[in-house]
Design a protein around this motif. Structure first.
Motif, PDB file in Angstrom:
ATOM      1  N   VAL A 176     -23.076   4.486  11.762  1.00 62.43           N
ATOM      2  CA  VAL A 176     -23.163   4.115  10.344  1.00 62.43           C
ATOM      3  C   VAL A 176     -24.297   4.906   9.695  1.00 62.43           C
ATOM      4  CG1 VAL A 176     -23.481   2.227   8.684  1.00 62.43           C
ATOM      5  CG2 VAL A 176     -22.421   1.737  10.904  1.00 62.43           C
ATOM      6  N   LEU A 177     -23.963   5.549   8.581  1.00 59.30           N
ATOM      7  CA  LEU A 177     -24.975   6.298   7.826  1.00 59.30           C
ATOM      8  C   LEU A 177     -25.119   5.659   6.453  1.00 59.30           C
ATOM      9  CD1 LEU A 177     -26.679   8.877   7.031  1.00 59.30           C
ATOM     10  CD2 LEU A 177     -24.504   9.876   6.275  1.00 59.30           C
ATOM     11  N   VAL A 178     -26.376   5.433   6.041  1.00 58.88           N
ATOM     12  CA  VAL A 178     -26.622   4.960   4.670  1.00 58.88           C
ATOM     13  C   VAL A 178     -27.403   6.044   3.941  1.00 58.88           C
ATOM     14  CG1 VAL A 178     -27.712   3.191   3.216  1.00 58.88           C
ATOM     15  CG2 VAL A 178     -26.732   2.541   5.435  1.00 58.88           C
ATOM     16  N   ILE A 179     -26.896   6.454   2.788  1.00 62.15           N
ATOM     17  CA  ILE A 179     -27.673   7.349   1.919  1.00 62.15           C
ATOM     18  C   ILE A 179     -28.031   6.506   0.700  1.00 62.15           C
ATOM     19  CG2 ILE A 179     -27.657   9.465   0.545  1.00 62.15           C
ATOM     20  CD1 ILE A 179     -25.594  10.563   2.524  1.00 62.15           C
ATOM     21  N   ASP A 180     -29.310   6.218   0.574  1.00 57.93           N
ATOM     22  CA  ASP A 180     -29.757   5.313  -0.481  1.00 57.93           C
ATOM     23  C   ASP A 180     -30.432   6.121  -1.595  1.00 57.93           C
ATOM     24  OD1 ASP A 180     -30.158   2.891  -1.703  1.00 57.93           O
ATOM     25  OD2 ASP A 180     -31.948   2.366  -0.570  1.00 57.93           O
ATOM     26  N   GLU A 181     -30.285   5.659  -2.818  1.00 60.68           N
ATOM     27  CA  GLU A 181     -30.941   6.306  -3.968  1.00 60.68           C
ATOM     28  C   GLU A 181     -30.635   7.805  -3.997  1.00 60.68           C
ATOM     29  OE1 GLU A 181     -33.884   4.849  -5.951  1.00 60.68           O
ATOM     30  OE2 GLU A 181     -33.263   2.870  -5.326  1.00 60.68           O
ATOM     31  N   ALA A 182     -29.324   8.132  -3.932  1.00 59.89           N
ATOM     32  CA  ALA A 182     -28.923   9.546  -3.863  1.00 59.89           C
ATOM     33  C   ALA A 182     -29.406  10.342  -5.081  1.00 59.89           C
ATOM     34  CB  ALA A 182     -27.411   9.648  -3.731  1.00 59.89           C
ATOM     35  N   ASP A 183     -29.393   9.741  -6.261  1.00 64.95           N
ATOM     36  CA  ASP A 183     -29.831  10.506  -7.435  1.00 64.95           C
ATOM     37  C   ASP A 183     -31.320  10.828  -7.376  1.00 64.95           C
ATOM     38  OD1 ASP A 183     -30.410   7.820  -7.825  1.00 64.95           O
ATOM     39  OD2 ASP A 183     -29.834   7.781  -9.937  1.00 64.95           O
ATOM     40  N   ARG A 184     -32.076   9.948  -6.763  1.00 65.58           N
ATOM     41  CA  ARG A 184     -33.507  10.215  -6.586  1.00 65.58           C
ATOM     42  C   ARG A 184     -33.700  11.346  -5.564  1.00 65.58           C
ATOM     43  NH1 ARG A 184     -37.883   9.160  -9.561  1.00 65.58           N
ATOM     44  NH2 ARG A 184     -36.126   8.323 -10.706  1.00 65.58           N
ATOM     45  N   MET A 185     -32.841  11.381  -4.533  1.00 63.36           N
ATOM     46  CA  MET A 185     -32.886  12.491  -3.554  1.00 63.36           C
ATOM     47  C   MET A 185     -32.673  13.821  -4.292  1.00 63.36           C
ATOM     48  SD  MET A 185     -32.660  11.287  -0.180  1.00 63.36           S
ATOM     49  CE  MET A 185     -32.086   9.835   0.689  1.00 63.36           C
ATOM     50  N   ASP A 191     -15.973   2.840   4.047  1.00 62.26           N
ATOM     51  CA  ASP A 191     -17.026   3.590   3.356  1.00 62.26           C
ATOM     52  C   ASP A 191     -17.247   2.953   1.987  1.00 62.26           C
ATOM     53  OD1 ASP A 191     -17.170   5.285   5.455  1.00 62.26           O
ATOM     54  OD2 ASP A 191     -16.587   7.108   4.364  1.00 62.26           O
ATOM     55  N   ILE A 192     -18.494   3.064   1.486  1.00 59.01           N
ATOM     56  CA  ILE A 192     -18.822   2.454   0.197  1.00 59.01           C
ATOM     57  C   ILE A 192     -19.446   3.502  -0.718  1.00 59.01           C
ATOM     58  CG2 ILE A 192     -20.332   0.761  -0.979  1.00 59.01           C
ATOM     59  CD1 ILE A 192     -18.368  -0.776   0.647  1.00 59.01           C
ATOM     60  N   LEU A 193     -18.993   3.529  -1.951  1.00 56.99           N
ATOM     61  CA  LEU A 193     -19.665   4.322  -2.979  1.00 56.99           C
ATOM     62  C   LEU A 193     -20.215   3.305  -3.983  1.00 56.99           C
ATOM     63  CD1 LEU A 193     -20.437   6.912  -4.457  1.00 56.99           C
ATOM     64  CD2 LEU A 193     -18.142   7.026  -5.394  1.00 56.99           C
ATOM     65  N   GLY A 194     -21.510   3.047  -3.887  1.00 60.10           N
ATOM     66  CA  GLY A 194     -22.100   1.980  -4.697  1.00 60.10           C
ATOM     67  C   GLY A 194     -22.941   2.537  -5.825  1.00 60.10           C
ATOM     68  N   CYS A 195     -22.634   2.138  -7.034  1.00 59.74           N
ATOM     69  CA  CYS A 195     -23.446   2.551  -8.175  1.00 59.74           C
ATOM     70  C   CYS A 195     -24.343   1.361  -8.521  1.00 59.74           C
ATOM     71  CB  CYS A 195     -22.527   2.935  -9.323  1.00 59.74           C
ATOM     72  SG  CYS A 195     -23.355   3.865 -10.590  1.00 59.74           S
ATOM     73  N   ALA A 196     -25.560   1.387  -8.050  1.00 58.36           N
ATOM     74  CA  ALA A 196     -26.446   0.230  -8.253  1.00 58.36           C
ATOM     75  C   ALA A 196     -27.896   0.660  -8.151  1.00 58.36           C
ATOM     76  CB  ALA A 196     -26.164  -0.829  -7.197  1.00 58.36           C
ATOM     77  N   GLN A 197     -28.733  -0.011  -8.899  1.00 59.49           N
ATOM     78  CA  GLN A 197     -30.174   0.288  -8.885  1.00 59.49           C
ATOM     79  C   GLN A 197     -30.915  -0.657  -7.952  1.00 59.49           C
ATOM     80  OE1 GLN A 197     -31.706  -0.016 -12.833  1.00 59.49           O
ATOM     81  NE2 GLN A 197     -31.232   2.125 -13.230  1.00 59.49           N
ATOM     82  N   THR A 198     -32.184  -0.327  -7.731  1.00 60.58           N
ATOM     83  CA  THR A 198     -33.028  -1.300  -7.031  1.00 60.58           C
ATOM     84  C   THR A 198     -33.191  -2.503  -7.944  1.00 60.58           C
ATOM     85  OG1 THR A 198     -34.927  -0.164  -7.930  1.00 60.58           O
ATOM     86  CG2 THR A 198     -34.412   0.283  -5.645  1.00 60.58           C
ATOM     87  N   ALA A 240     -28.114   5.155  -8.359  1.00 63.11           N
ATOM     88  CA  ALA A 240     -28.218   4.395  -9.610  1.00 63.11           C
ATOM     89  C   ALA A 240     -27.356   5.046 -10.693  1.00 63.11           C
ATOM     90  CB  ALA A 240     -29.671   4.337 -10.070  1.00 63.11           C
ATOM     91  N   THR A 241     -27.234   6.387 -10.624  1.00 61.95           N
ATOM     92  CA  THR A 241     -26.406   7.111 -11.595  1.00 61.95           C
ATOM     93  C   THR A 241     -25.478   8.046 -10.823  1.00 61.95           C
ATOM     94  OG1 THR A 241     -28.119   8.801 -11.715  1.00 61.95           O
ATOM     95  CG2 THR A 241     -28.173   7.086 -13.411  1.00 61.95           C
ATOM     96  N   MET A 242     -24.442   8.539 -11.486  1.00 68.34           N
ATOM     97  CA  MET A 242     -23.474   9.413 -10.800  1.00 68.34           C
ATOM     98  C   MET A 242     -23.287  10.743 -11.528  1.00 68.34           C
ATOM     99  SD  MET A 242     -22.015   8.250  -7.973  1.00 68.34           S
ATOM    100  CE  MET A 242     -22.481   6.732  -7.114  1.00 68.34           C
ATOM    101  N   PRO A 243     -24.338  11.573 -11.607  1.00 68.26           N
ATOM    102  CA  PRO A 243     -24.140  12.892 -12.217  1.00 68.26           C
ATOM    103  C   PRO A 243     -23.191  13.726 -11.334  1.00 68.26           C
ATOM    104  CG  PRO A 243     -26.323  12.730 -11.234  1.00 68.26           C
ATOM    105  CD  PRO A 243     -25.688  11.384 -11.092  1.00 68.26           C
ATOM    106  N   PRO A 244     -22.624  14.842 -11.885  1.00 71.12           N
ATOM    107  CA  PRO A 244     -21.611  15.609 -11.132  1.00 71.12           C
ATOM    108  C   PRO A 244     -22.073  16.029  -9.732  1.00 71.12           C
ATOM    109  CG  PRO A 244     -21.790  16.420 -13.379  1.00 71.12           C
ATOM    110  CD  PRO A 244     -22.857  15.386 -13.227  1.00 71.12           C
TER     111      PRO A 244
END
Ligand code: AMP
Length: 445
Positions: free
Chosen positions: A149-158, A40-47, A185-189
């Motif tokens: 495999v599940l990808v959740i992309d741009e979670a903060d935008r969701m 599993d990956i927890l990626g903090c990255a922007q477009t 892109a960001t990791m708020p609580p």
């Protein structure tokens, strides 16, 4: 490190070479080996960081083993906007060209028939926005029990767009044993909570967004000073004038023009069109079919100027963009870097002009602090600059002088006519909008 060191297959490496990439970006280097391992990956990255390829490339190899079954997709990618979903689908076409993979793009605003037909045949990858996916599931057109495999992309935008309950519902429909790749892109609580809930022992990867725009982007701040220091509509008009002057003097091939508010996107689009520019608008309130059509035409070079909001244009990847104009200064400094980073891609030259008014000082300070240097200021060349030409003609003096100096009726009449002609274009009549009825302009007998 080269792409060949990451453990990708021959087919994928060939497609990457065809795409013209020589080296992996930091997120690709860090994520790809772990995705291939099944972690599993927890990626903090922007477009803009190469994030899409960091999950698409290894997924293509994972999917190469096995076959799709009717109505049971093997992988699922959730995207917050239709445009991003469509872009990921294009990435699969580019990187998967030497693999036989099937995919379906499940987004709202387009007919469900074709989507259902594809799923019925069986797809390897399902790329979806949450709302339409739930719709389709509830109609019984889809089974999610085979998703590996599940990808959740741009979670903060969701989260911003209110999709978290939908995402939680979708994840509850998936098998517990699966691989999950989660990007934000960001990791708020609230996002951290989701990540903890969805991921098992993830490999955490963080890449910092580029905070300094490339040297190949020429940046300028264009100072707008409306005549007489007028506010509100006067400022907007001065900005529109200045923008048109820039469009005329710069060698603009194609450009994104950013406004902070959707309403202003519409106003500016109408104004540019009225002045004969080949422009279109893009914002979240427009029908999906119009958004897709606009974007396709812009990418194909049929539309030269696209007036847009940040959300609608987020993550949209247009190669070879000559200019970015910030009609409004973005209130978040990161958005400035994001916006202007659309031009000057892949080492090309690009230009970014930002229209600034007296009120924008603190935002400009924030931007200059983030990018670490001052941006060169230039004067706007629009026609309503205070120093160059007053927006309203000077009216007060002439009539007074006329009264005292000479009272000959004929000359007075001529002077009155002269004044009328001069005032017509700019003189608003209170309560009547721009239109002055002809009878008000007629000379009394
Ligand atoms: P993304 O962050 O996924 O939106 O990617 C941003 C842009 O970078 C896209 O135009 C990709 O085609 C491009 N890109 C992705 N990986 C690479 C790479 N390794 N080298 C050069 N460009 C890349």
């Amino acid at each position: 490190m080269s792409f060949a060191d990451l453990g990708l297959s021959e087919e994928v490496l060939r497609a990457v070479t065809d795409a013209g990439y020589s080296d992996p970006t930091p997120i690709q280097e860090k994520a790809i080996p772990y995705v291939l391992m099944g972690r599993d990956i927890l990626g903090c990255a922007q477009t803009g960081t190469g994030k899409t390829a960091s999950f698409t490339l290894p997924m293509i190899d994972i999917l190469a083993a096995g076959r799709a079954r009717t109505r049971m997709p093997r992988t699922l990618i959730l995207e917050p906007t239709r445009e991003l979903a469509a872009q990921v689908a294009t990435n699969f076409d580019i990187y998967g060209k030497y693999n036989k993979l099937t995919k379906a793009l499940i987004i709202g605003g387009v007919s469900m028939e074709e989507q259902t037909r594809l799923i019925d045949r069986g797809v390897d990858v399902l790329i979806a926005t949450p709302g339409r996916l739930i719709d389709l599931f509830e109609r019984g057109g889809l089974l999610l029990s085979d998703v590996k495999v599940l990808v959740i992309d741009e979670a903060d935008r969701m989260l911003d767009m209110g999709f978290v309950p939908d995402v939680e519902k979708i994840v509850s429909l998936l098998p517990k044993i699966r691989q999950t790749l989660f990007f934000s892109a960001t990791m708020p609580p609230e996002i951290k909570r989701l990540a903890d809930k969805f991921l098992m022992n993830p490999k955490e990867i963080s890449v910092s967004p580029p905070s300094t725009p490339g040297e190949n982007i020429k940046q300028r701040l264009v100072e707008i000073k409306p005549a007489g220091g007028r506010r509100g509509d006067g400022v907007q008009k001065a900005k529109r004038d200045a923008l048109r002057a820039l469009l005329a003097s710069e060698n603009v091939g194609n450009a994104l023009i950013f406004c902070n508010r959707k309403r202003d996107v519409d106003i500016l689009h109408r104004s540019l069109t009225k002045h004969g520019f080949n422009a279109a608008a893009l914002h979240g309130d427009m029908a999906q079919s119009t958004r897709t059509e606009t974007l396709t035409k812009f990418k194909a070079g049929e539309i030269a100027l696209m007036v847009c909001s940040d959300v609608a244009a987020r993550g949209i990847d247009i190669s070879d963009l000559s200019h970015v104009f910030n009609f409004d200064v973005p209130t978040h400094a990161e958005d400035y870097v994001h916006r202007i980073g659309r031009t000057g891609r892949a080492g090309r030259q690009g230009s970014a002009f930002t229209l600034i008014t007296a009120e924008d000082g603190k935002f400009i300070d924030g931007i200059e602090r983030l990018i670490g240097h001052k941006i060169e200021r230039i004067k706007a060349a629009g026609t309503t600059q205070a120093e160059e030409k007053p927006e309203r003609p000077e009216r007060s003096k002439a009539p007074k002088e006329a009264k005292s100096e000479d009272k000959k009726p004929r000359e007075r009449k001529e002077r009155r006519k002269d004044r009328r002609d001069r005032d017509k274009p700019d003189e608003p009549v209170v309560g009547m909008g721009d239109h002055v009825p002809a009878f008000l302009l007629r000379q009394p007998r």
